[in-house]
Design an enzyme around this catalytic site. Structure first.
Site, PDB file in Angstrom:
ATOM      1  N   ARG A  59       0.833  -1.203   0.000  1.00  6.11           N
ATOM      2  CA  ARG A  59       0.000   0.000   0.000  1.00  6.11           C
ATOM      3  C   ARG A  59       0.864   1.249   0.000  1.00  6.11           C
ATOM      4  NH1 ARG A  59      -1.084   3.851   3.177  1.00  6.11           N
ATOM      5  NH2 ARG A  59       0.039   2.937   4.909  1.00  6.11           N
ATOM      6  N   VAL A  60       0.426   2.250  -0.757  1.00  6.21           N
ATOM      7  CA  VAL A  60       0.991   3.590  -0.692  1.00  6.21           C
ATOM      8  C   VAL A  60      -0.156   4.559  -0.449  1.00  6.21           C
ATOM      9  CG1 VAL A  60       3.053   3.167  -2.092  1.00  6.21           C
ATOM     10  CG2 VAL A  60       0.921   3.825  -3.216  1.00  6.21           C
ATOM     11  N   SER A  61       0.180   5.753   0.036  1.00  2.78           N
ATOM     12  CA  SER A  61      -0.862   6.704   0.416  1.00  2.78           C
ATOM     13  C   SER A  61      -1.318   7.615  -0.707  1.00  2.78           C
ATOM     14  CB  SER A  61      -0.375   7.574   1.577  1.00  2.78           C
ATOM     15  OG  SER A  61      -0.126   6.778   2.696  1.00  2.78           O
ATOM     16  N   SER A  62      -0.419   7.991  -1.599  1.00  2.00           N
ATOM     17  CA  SER A  62      -0.800   8.991  -2.598  1.00  2.00           C
ATOM     18  C   SER A  62      -0.517   8.514  -4.014  1.00  2.00           C
ATOM     19  CB  SER A  62      -0.078  10.313  -2.329  1.00  2.00           C
ATOM     20  OG  SER A  62       1.313  10.149  -2.427  1.00  2.00           O
ATOM     21  N   GLN A  92       3.052   8.088  -5.522  1.00  2.00           N
ATOM     22  CA  GLN A  92       3.909   7.042  -4.994  1.00  2.00           C
ATOM     23  C   GLN A  92       3.591   5.730  -5.711  1.00  2.00           C
ATOM     24  OE1 GLN A  92       2.539   7.295  -0.910  1.00  2.00           O
ATOM     25  NE2 GLN A  92       4.408   8.341  -0.292  1.00  2.00           N
TER      26      GLN A  92
END
Length: 189
Positions: free
Chosen positions: A9-12, A15
């Site tokens: 998982r990445v937040s934005s 990324q």
């Protein structure tokens, strides 16, 4: 037959999960990879929820780092409880933590507290940065508009008077070139 779920998982949107995915697949080539872009503070992440719906006895969920799984102690413990209630376990790859053992469970709990602490520190630094930017009159909302348009226009026009280009002012002010151009037009009218 037990399954291995790999979760990256990445937040934005700027990324990517490449480093996580590579590490997860290298450690567990037989695992099924699930990737998503979503905030770690949101537990309603579609891919993670899909894993939690399907995970079963003997299965393992593997994440690269604790903060990829959860950012609050409460969320981490609630999701782990759901995983364990189904007879499955969680592995945190970078710390070699496996919650199927008492030691692994203890380390997981400690790590979840540290992940929440890091999130709180990050929020505090962000708020301090925003306050400092507001004082300088350069804080922008998500849509890019300055919070204090009049103050920003004054600062932009000071830079114009000094002979700086639109591109230079844009970079100095942390705004788009079109924002600088609009300020110049407003100043002329």
């Amino acid at each position: 037959m037990s399954k291995i779920y790999l979760y990256a998982r990445v937040s934005s949107t700027d990324q990517n999960t490449a480093a996580q995915s590579e590490a997860l697949i290298k450690a567990y080539p037989e695992g099924g990879l699930f990737e998503e872009k979503a905030s770690g503070t949101n537990t309603a992440r579609p891919k993670l929820q899909e894993i939690l719906r399907h995970i079963d006895k003997g299965d393992t969920l593997v994440v690269w780092k604790m903060d990829r799984f959860a950012r609050s102690t409460k969320d981490a413990l609630n999701m782990l409880e759901e995983i364990q209630s189904k007879g499955a376990s969680l592995v945190i790859l970078d710390r070699n933590i496996d919650t199927s053992s008492p030691e692994g469970l203890m380390f997981f709990q400690t790590l979840s507290v540290m992940a929440e602490f890091e999130t709180n520190l990050r929020k505090e630094r962000q708020m301090l940065g925003i306050a400092a930017a507001r004082e300088r009159g350069v804080y922008r909302k998500k849509n890019g508009e300055a919070h204090n348009k009049q103050h920003s226009d004054v600062v932009i026009m000071e830079h114009v008077a000094q002979g700086k280009s639109v591109a230079q002012i844009s970079k100095l002010m942390g705004c788009s070139e079109s924002t600088v151009a609009r300020a110049k037009r407003r100043a002329k009218s």
